[in-house]
Design a protein around this motif. Structure first.
Motif, PDB file in Angstrom:
ATOM      1  N   LYS A 245       1.157  -1.060  -0.213  1.00 13.89           N
ATOM      2  CA  LYS A 245       0.201   0.287   0.508  1.00 13.89           C
ATOM      3  C   LYS A 245       1.000   1.683  -0.231  1.00 13.89           C
ATOM      4  O   LYS A 245       0.393   2.117  -0.620  1.00 13.89           O
ATOM      5  N   HIS A 246       1.827   1.591   0.921  1.00 14.69           N
ATOM      6  CA  HIS A 246       2.713   2.889   1.422  1.00 14.69           C
ATOM      7  C   HIS A 246       4.118   2.620   1.739  1.00 14.69           C
ATOM      8  O   HIS A 246       4.584   3.622   0.644  1.00 14.69           O
ATOM      9  N   LYS A 247       4.906   1.397   1.033  1.00 13.13           N
ATOM     10  CA  LYS A 247       6.401   1.288   1.010  1.00 13.13           C
ATOM     11  C   LYS A 247       6.700   2.342   0.066  1.00 13.13           C
ATOM     12  O   LYS A 247       6.161   1.473  -0.925  1.00 13.13           O
ATOM     13  N   PRO A 248       7.832   2.545   0.398  1.00 17.30           N
ATOM     14  CA  PRO A 248       8.451   3.816  -0.654  1.00 17.30           C
ATOM     15  C   PRO A 248       8.766   2.243  -1.588  1.00 17.30           C
ATOM     16  O   PRO A 248       9.749   1.210  -1.428  1.00 17.30           O
ATOM     17  N   ILE A 613      -1.074  10.373  11.819  1.00 16.54           N
ATOM     18  CA  ILE A 613      -0.553  10.022  10.788  1.00 16.54           C
ATOM     19  C   ILE A 613      -0.761   8.927  11.138  1.00 16.54           C
ATOM     20  O   ILE A 613      -0.893   8.087  12.176  1.00 16.54           O
ATOM     21  N   CYS A 614      -0.948   7.666  10.064  1.00 11.75           N
ATOM     22  CA  CYS A 614      -1.235   6.863  10.370  1.00 11.75           C
ATOM     23  C   CYS A 614      -2.809   6.084  11.474  1.00 11.75           C
ATOM     24  O   CYS A 614      -2.323   5.377  12.637  1.00 11.75           O
ATOM     25  N   ALA A 622       7.429   0.508  11.143  1.00 12.41           N
ATOM     26  CA  ALA A 622       8.009   1.960  11.288  1.00 12.41           C
ATOM     27  C   ALA A 622       7.348   2.985  10.384  1.00 12.41           C
ATOM     28  O   ALA A 622       8.203   4.273  10.076  1.00 12.41           O
ATOM     29  N   GLN A 623       6.490   2.229   9.842  1.00 14.13           N
ATOM     30  CA  GLN A 623       5.573   4.068   8.762  1.00 14.13           C
ATOM     31  C   GLN A 623       5.200   4.778   9.910  1.00 14.13           C
ATOM     32  O   GLN A 623       5.997   5.712   8.777  1.00 14.13           O
TER      33      GLN A 623
END
Length: 765
Positions: A245-248, A613-614, A622-623
């Motif tokens: 979903k979000h991890k770079p 955030i989140c 650690a997002q």
């Protein structure tokens, strides 16, 4: 008078052109004898005059091949033989003391070869020489000879054989030497494995990528999934298919100029990008015109440059970067086999760029960043592993030790006769496949270094799969197992990395991370420990807070935020609208046993949640902390910011850090409409100042002049920068941080090793 000498050279001296280097010195000086590889390194026999021998040794130590590192040279007299000239002899085996080299990025000379239309290797994607190319990824055993690599099945053609045998050629004894007539070949298939091209394969692959297709590419250490980074639909589809979903995503650019178009690049970062390790380097975004799906909510992009001829030739086809992310499903190891790739990545990739050279050893891309004027490794793998660390004083003669590391970001450490060998990044031991890869690599390292396990060390946590492996191994083989507290291992690893002797003075270790089992069976993560290799004394820690829902508390930040406020009886019901808080209130009243933690990592999660955030779940480790740091870096008035307060409360045997005042102040700032980025920055500043304040207070009661920082929280560049600046202003404390190994759990195995040996040495005394 004629001398006869045997010279043994240890270090990184195989597969780097060292034997031809020796051969040419001998030819220039008129020395006769021979040179060969064996498992101890490079062995040289010379017969010459005393003057020639002195000159020979001097040149041996000077101008060594680019990838070579000499750690030791031993000489001894021997009998005179009837040598008529100097030759390179067949490799031999024996007791292992040499190193297995990491894979090396393509060199400039090989780039010239593959881009020169008049060169016979023009456009050949598996070109290499003694200065570059695959090493660890293709080796099965040492000494490093072709027959012990996955190149053994490729018979060199006449021209390649001539290069291989010519001491004046840079491909002299280059084990993966090949060309288009005799070496590995590319294959472009659809998702069913059916060929779709027989020629101009790289150009056709580029065309597919320009059409927005996703392609699985077999690289040096494993498969990658690739698409063009400026085609939003392609990047979004890759996220959807990979369930990421979000991890770079990581990026590969064709050259440094392209990287500089999108990111700020310092001189130190430029050196890292262009190094033989060619890691992914985290860089501050300057101009993000790429797809917003590449790195959502990030202030940095992870860039690397082409490190193989295949990548180099492919990237020349584009004016924008490629997304290049690991070819695997979440929590599973990176795929290295063609058939497995077709089976498991067929639902993600549209096409497959394959080749027929086997990858023997899996290697993810290394990830690094530059902070506080030093290189900081986040993931240590391709290009760096398996690098050997020399033994500090007191650790010699303790070979045969295996330390199995932690559960997350696993590495293991093997003590050979001459070095500590820390494995490449294995990953999180959460699946059977990851665990099997962990075991396979342990067996590989034992085979490569011919080391029998005589000692074992593991984490104190009995439920880690690595700990269970060590316990089973110890019982099966009747070997003593040493269990090591997680945070003690963090500090010991940093001490070992800095070459501190086994009997060094105690230091103050500050370990801030997610979670590690403590000596009191609570979950530690915000610790101040007085440490040497042998023991530790816990002097201070953050207050204990219940983990609501156990592991769920690590993936749903609101749980920690609610518990911190509930614990301090701070009303903030509007912050948790829609959350099942009534269930937790009932749980707290039930007096059922709960897990408690002092984790700074969980503190970051809670603050992140309060700042929006989140607010539901994190999708990668650690997002919340990463996005909170990004928010803090948006603060434009850092010089006028003041730190929030913490309270240091003295208990019977230690100090505990009460954080009630922090929550009251943050909620007040939120109520007063203070910008979230200012609150985020103040939080980071507060932690930095708290760390230094606590250290100075402890120094009044305990003797130490060195502070060691470790734990995953110190991957946070802002925290590390602020702390480093504060200690620099004090001036009378030495600050040690990691640079050769990650500060996170990737260094745990080395620390376990050091502590195990210190205990054994103490027992022997």
């Amino acid at each position: 008078m004629l001398l006869a000498k045997k010279i043994v050279v240890s270090g990184a001296v195989q597969g780097v052109g060292f034997r031809p280097f020796v051969y040419n010195i001998a030819q220039q000086l008129g020395v006769v004898g021979e040179v060969y590889n064996d498992s101890a390194g490079v062995v040289i026999f010379v017969q010459c005059t005393h003057t020639q021998f002195k000159q020979f040794l001097f040149r041996l130590k000077s101008n060594t091949p680019a990838l070579a590192t000499i750690t030791k040279i031993k000489t001894k007299d021997c009998q005179i033989e009837k040598y008529l000239d100097f030759s390179i002899a067949q490799s031999r085996s024996g007791e292992v003391a040499t190193r297995v080299l990491p894979d090396a990025s393509i060199c400039d000379d090989c780039i010239d070869d593959i881009t020169d239309k008049n060169n016979r290797r023009y456009g050949y994607p598996f070109t290499n020489c003694t200065h570059c190319g695959p090493r660890f990824s293709i080796i099965k055993k040492i000494p490093y000879d072709r027959k012990f690599t996955s190149m053994a099945c490729f018979t060199m053609c006449e021209k390649c054989q001539q290069e291989y045998q010519n001491p004046n050629d840079r491909r002299f004894h280059a084990q993966p030497n090949a060309c288009s007539n005799c070496g590995p070949q590319l294959q472009l298939t659809n998702s069913k494995g059916q060929d779709i091209a027989t020629d101009k394969i790289i150009a056709k692959t580029a065309t597919l990528l320009k059409q927005g297709k996703i392609i699985a590419i077999k690289g040096i250490g494993g498969f990658h999934l690739a698409c063009l980074a400026d085609i939003n639909s392609a990047v979004a589809m890759l996220r959807k298919r990979k369930h990421r979903k979000h991890k770079p995503f990581a990026l590969m650019a064709k050259d440094l100029k392209m990287v500089q178009k999108y990111c700020q690049v310092s001189k130190a970062e430029e050196v890292l990008l262009s190094s033989s390790a060619a890691p992914i380097v985290l860089l501050t975004i300057k101009n993000n015109t790429l797809s917003s799906q590449v790195a959502p909510k990030q202030k940095k992009l992870g860039f690397m440059l082409p490190y193989s001829p295949l990548h180099y030739l492919l990237l020349q086809q584009f004016d924008t970067p490629l997304v290049l992310t690991s070819g695997n499903q979440s929590h599973y190891p990176q795929i290295i086999d063609n058939q497995q790739a077709l089976q498991e990545l067929g639902g993600i990739a549209d096409y497959f760029l394959l080749h027929n050279r086997d990858i023997v050893n899996r290697l993810d891309d290394s990830v690094v960043q530059v902070c506080a004027e030093n290189t900081r490794l986040i993931r240590r793998a391709r290009g760096y592993a398996p690098t050997a660390l020399p033994f500090p004083n007191g650790f010699e003669e303790y070979q045969g030790l295996l330390a199995v590391g932690a559960e997350l970001k696993n590495t293991f450490c093997l003590f050979t006769r001459t070095n500590a060998i820390v494995s490449q990044h294995i990953g999180d031991l959460k699946t059977l496949e990851s665990y099997q890869d962990f075991m396979r690599n342990i067996a590989l390292y034992q085979r490569l270094y011919m080391t029998n396990i005589q000692r074992l060390a593991c984490d104190l946590h009995p439920d880690y799969l690595s700990s269970k492996y060590a316990d089973n191994y110890a019982q099966t083989n009747n070997i003593k197992l040493s269990t090591v507290q997680h945070h003690h291992a963090h500090i010991a690893a940093c001490l070992f990395e800095h070459g501190k002797a086994i009997d060094s003075e105690k230091v103050l270790g500050v370990v801030w991370d997610g979670i590690g089992l403590g000596a009191d069976n609570s979950l530690w993560g915000g610790e101040f420990l007085l440490v040497d290799y042998l023991s530790f004394n816990r002097l201070a820690h953050f207050e204990y807070t219940p983990l609501l829902g156990g592991d769920k508390a690590q993936s749903e930040p609101w749980r920690m935020a609610y518990m911190y406020l509930k614990q301090h009886k701070i009303a903030a019901d509007t912050c948790f609208s829609g959350k099942p808080t009534a269930e937790f209130d009932a749980l707290l009243k039930s007096n059922l046993p709960l897990n408690y933690t002092s984790s700074v990592g969980r503190l970051f999660d809670a603050v992140a949640y309060l700042l929006g955030i989140c607010t539901e779940k994190i999708s990668y480790e650690a997002q919340a902390a990463i996005e909170l740091e990004n928010m803090a870096n948006e603060c434009l008035t850092t010089k006028r910011q003041t730190a929030y307060e913490f309270e240091l409360k003295k208990a019977k045997n230690h100090t505990h850090i009460d954080i009630k005042k922090l929550w009251v102040a943050i909620l007040k700032d939120l109520k007063n409409k203070v910008k979230n980025q200012d609150i985020a920055y103040r939080f980071h500043l507060s932690l930095a100042e708290l760390l230094v304040k606590t250290v100075l207070q402890l120094q009044q009661s305990y003797t130490f002049d060195t502070v060691v920082l470790s734990g995953g929280v110190f991957h946070n560049q802002l925290i590390l920068k602020l702390v480093s600046e504060l200690f620099e202003s004090i001036g009378n404390i030495t600050l040690l941080t990691h640079s050769k190994l990650p500060c996170g759990d990737g260094s745990i195995s080395l620390g376990q090793s050091a502590i195990c040996i210190a205990r054994e040495r103490k027992y022997e005394q």
